[in-house]
Design an enzyme around this catalytic site. Structure first.
Site, mmCIF file in Angstrom:
data_model
loop_
_atom_site.group_PDB
_atom_site.id
_atom_site.type_symbol
_atom_site.label_atom_id
_atom_site.label_comp_id
_atom_site.label_asym_id
_atom_site.label_seq_id
_atom_site.Cartn_x
_atom_site.Cartn_y
_atom_site.Cartn_z
ATOM 1 N N THR A 196 -41.568 -60.717 -29.426
ATOM 2 C CA THR A 196 -40.627 -61.254 -28.456
ATOM 3 C C THR A 196 -39.590 -60.198 -28.201
ATOM 4 O O THR A 196 -39.157 -59.508 -29.122
ATOM 5 C CB THR A 196 -39.884 -62.512 -28.981
ATOM 6 N N LYS A 228 -40.252 -67.757 -22.561
ATOM 7 C CA LYS A 228 -39.314 -67.817 -23.674
ATOM 8 C C LYS A 228 -37.868 -67.911 -23.209
ATOM 9 O O LYS A 228 -36.951 -67.877 -24.016
ATOM 10 C CB LYS A 228 -39.485 -66.582 -24.545
ATOM 11 N N CYS A 272 -42.573 -50.996 -27.621
ATOM 12 C CA CYS A 272 -42.802 -51.997 -28.662
ATOM 13 C C CYS A 272 -44.169 -52.642 -28.485
ATOM 14 O O CYS A 272 -44.449 -53.215 -27.432
ATOM 15 C CB CYS A 272 -41.711 -53.071 -28.597
ATOM 16 N N THR A 305 -44.295 -56.407 -27.380
ATOM 17 C CA THR A 305 -43.638 -56.755 -26.128
ATOM 18 C C THR A 305 -44.549 -56.371 -24.979
ATOM 19 O O THR A 305 -45.026 -55.236 -24.927
ATOM 20 C CB THR A 305 -42.296 -56.000 -25.997
#
Length: 182
Positions: free
Chosen positions: A9, A41, A167, A170
């Site tokens: 996330t 989210k 990342c 992500t």
């Protein structure tokens, strides 16, 4: 599966100019497998005057979104008061205290990180980030705020794109919600 950790996330909030944007990536990862690409989210609460982004397990997210929305209703949209009361419950409630999560909550007046440890942290520079790609997104957003005239939504989108390139938890399937100030 007992010892597998759910990862993935990046949530970013940027207040710039006449608006604030909160962005979240859509990737959900279980151990080394991507389970979902388009999870949402980030969402608006309390008459679309508060935006909340969540890092943690999905069931925990729904529980906290619901509880936080109740607190916002109880305190007439007062974000800071609702956040403090939520953290009190989060620390003392038998069910909630086992949730491992972080939330970003923003309104016209406040930008906060909220945790189950009782933390309600307000940003010094109107940029907040949580999750595995949070440091990347936050660094990119700070650079863009300092060296451009871009609006909050554009800064959030570009910063999230940079985080998704760095990342592995992500992705580039973002949800961005915005509050425009009048």
């Amino acid at each position: 599966m007992k010892n597998m950790k759910i990862l993935g996330t990046t949530i970013l909030a940027v207040k710039q100019g006449d608006g604030i944007a909160v962005a979240g990536d859509g990737q959900v990862t279980l151990d080394t497998t991507i389970l979902k690409h388009g999870a949402k989210k980030v969402r608006k609460l309390y008459q679309d005057r508060v935006i909340v982004g969540f890092a943690g397990a999905t069931a925990d997210a729904f529980t906290l979104f619901e509880r936080f929305d109740q607190k916002l209703e109880q305190y007439n949209g007062n974000l800071l008061r609702a956040a403090v009361e939520l953290t009190k419950d989060w620390r003392t409630d038998r069910v909630l205290r086992h949730l491992e999560a972080l939330m970003i909550a923003v309104s016209r007046d406040h930008a906060l990180i909220i945790s189950g440890n009782g933390d309600v942290i307000e940003s010094d520079d109107n940029i907040l980030a949580i999750g595995s790609g949070g440091p990347y997104a936050q660094a990119a957003a700070r650079a863009l705020v300092r060296h451009s005239d871009l609006d909050a939504v554009t800064i959030a989108a570009e910063s999230m794109k940079i985080a998704s390139e760095l990342c592995i938890y992500t992705n580039d399937k973002f949800t961005i919600e915005e509050l425009a100030f009048e």
